[in-house]
Write a protein that holds these residues in place. Sequence first.
Motif, mmCIF file in Angstrom:
data_model
loop_
_atom_site.group_PDB
_atom_site.id
_atom_site.type_symbol
_atom_site.label_atom_id
_atom_site.label_comp_id
_atom_site.label_asym_id
_atom_site.label_seq_id
_atom_site.Cartn_x
_atom_site.Cartn_y
_atom_site.Cartn_z
ATOM 1 N N VAL A 1 145.367 45.959 101.551
ATOM 2 C CA VAL A 1 145.739 47.112 100.739
ATOM 3 C C VAL A 1 144.660 47.346 99.687
ATOM 4 N N SER A 2 144.644 48.554 99.143
ATOM 5 C CA SER A 2 143.659 48.884 98.118
ATOM 6 C C SER A 2 144.312 49.728 97.036
ATOM 7 N N PHE A 3 143.684 49.714 95.866
ATOM 8 C CA PHE A 3 144.200 50.438 94.716
ATOM 9 C C PHE A 3 143.021 50.865 93.851
ATOM 10 N N GLU A 4 143.043 52.107 93.385
ATOM 11 C CA GLU A 4 141.984 52.618 92.529
ATOM 12 C C GLU A 4 142.461 52.630 91.082
ATOM 13 N N PRO A 5 142.062 51.648 90.272
ATOM 14 C CA PRO A 5 142.528 51.588 88.881
ATOM 15 C C PRO A 5 142.172 52.831 88.077
ATOM 16 N N MET A 6 141.027 53.460 88.388
ATOM 17 C CA MET A 6 140.600 54.636 87.642
ATOM 18 C C MET A 6 140.970 55.924 88.357
ATOM 19 N N GLY A 7 141.696 55.801 89.476
ATOM 20 C CA GLY A 7 142.036 56.978 90.257
ATOM 21 C C GLY A 7 143.065 57.849 89.577
ATOM 22 N N ARG A 8 143.094 59.117 89.983
ATOM 23 C CA ARG A 8 144.054 60.053 89.430
ATOM 24 C C ARG A 8 145.391 59.900 90.130
ATOM 25 N N ALA A 9 146.454 60.260 89.457
ATOM 26 C CA ALA A 9 147.782 60.189 90.041
ATOM 27 C C ALA A 9 147.878 61.129 91.230
ATOM 28 N N ALA A 10 148.526 60.635 92.279
ATOM 29 C CA ALA A 10 148.714 61.455 93.468
ATOM 30 C C ALA A 10 149.711 62.565 93.177
ATOM 31 N N GLN A 11 149.461 63.759 93.738
ATOM 32 C CA GLN A 11 150.340 64.890 93.512
ATOM 33 C C GLN A 11 150.745 65.489 94.847
ATOM 34 N N GLY A 12 151.990 65.952 94.900
ATOM 35 C CA GLY A 12 152.458 66.655 96.090
ATOM 36 C C GLY A 12 152.541 65.776 97.311
ATOM 37 N N THR A 13 152.809 64.478 97.146
ATOM 38 C CA THR A 13 152.909 63.567 98.282
ATOM 39 C C THR A 13 154.329 63.558 98.795
ATOM 40 N N ALA A 14 154.507 63.860 100.073
ATOM 41 C CA ALA A 14 155.849 63.927 100.661
ATOM 42 C C ALA A 14 156.255 62.581 101.209
ATOM 43 N N ASP A 15 157.556 62.326 101.227
ATOM 44 C CA ASP A 15 158.092 61.099 101.794
ATOM 45 C C ASP A 15 158.422 61.305 103.259
#
Length: 395
Positions: free
Chosen positions: A318-332
Amino acid sequence: ELHGNSNLERCVECGWEVMRDYKTRNHKTAPTAKQHRTGRKCALCGGDLHDTIINFGESLPVRDLTMACDHAERADLCLALGSSLGVSPANHIPERVGVNQGGRLVIVNLMRTHLDEQADLVIHAQCNTVMELLMKELALDIPTFKLHRRFQIGADFDAPPVVGSSGAAEEGHLRVWVQGLSPSASGSGADVPFQFIRRLVVTEVRAAFKEEGNATKSKGAGAGVLGGWSAVSGTRHTQPKGLYNLPRPYSEVLQEHIEAGDGVNEGVLEVRLTHPAPAVTPATPLYRVRVKLHFFRNYNEPPLELVLNAGEVRQYDVSFEPMGRAAQGTADSSASDTDGRARDPDQVQSPTNGAARDAADGREWVHERVDDVHEDTDGLMAELTRLAEDLNGEV
């Protein structure tokens, strides 16, 4: 890493290594600068684990220093970034490239160094500024820092809750565990244990039963979110925070304050659960376990929630971007698991892009790769041996 790694422990007897997501130095077992025993033991030979920090007055590791010198002998260019170059013998490495070997030496530092006269180029500026301008000149993108984590996780039955052949009911025993992994610091290519998971929590256990047409339906067993399962007293590594003195179904690392025999030497966390003996054995039960992994948050990483079937072992990248922007409009999506497998609607929901969402700020753990792991190597070898004997007999 000529001067060591504050997160890396190494066995003084056999060289076995383990990474941790916290500083391994233990001032209780190593009160002076030249003492390094952490209080933990090697999982392979039982020898003492030592931190790998090199303090002033101590010799550098022969292996690492030799490797650095070998690379310097072959280098055409050496970049010395943000260093006073005043500590021996590490400062001999750039000197070897710039003078002895005949390569080029570039020094980037705000202050003068004693190797400035021997350098081909000296830049008195901040390293970030220089590297950003250099990457722009080379038309290369600076990639966003991405935290990569690898771990194996499984749920093993010591014994499922059944009615035995004699008619006597037998209680069930379930072990849920997780093991962090990291590439070897010695460059062997093999993964070594890495303790970056601080807490393993079992949040739900559900029994699924095979119905007609091979469909699978989840049932809560009418006994709360754990379906009648409860944590075993004395769960390994657990810091008791029980309700009414009952152990909670989680396991937590207590960092470097634990002495020898703490059980976290291999970086494994586990939760053991037990289930009362049933009145009748369910037809073909399949237990699904929902877990939540908590981290040390050195990178503000959110918890990660997963669902696994009892009896399976999976390896996650798995990966994670500490400086990344919050995801928007992501559907479940309720149709597939994070690795594309069909799953029960009662399982935890995942975004369609294969990411586990952080409810706090929308940032995500992204599932790069998920593999099934075959643990029963002895059984596999026995089966392969039987097949080989059959094939040899036919020949």
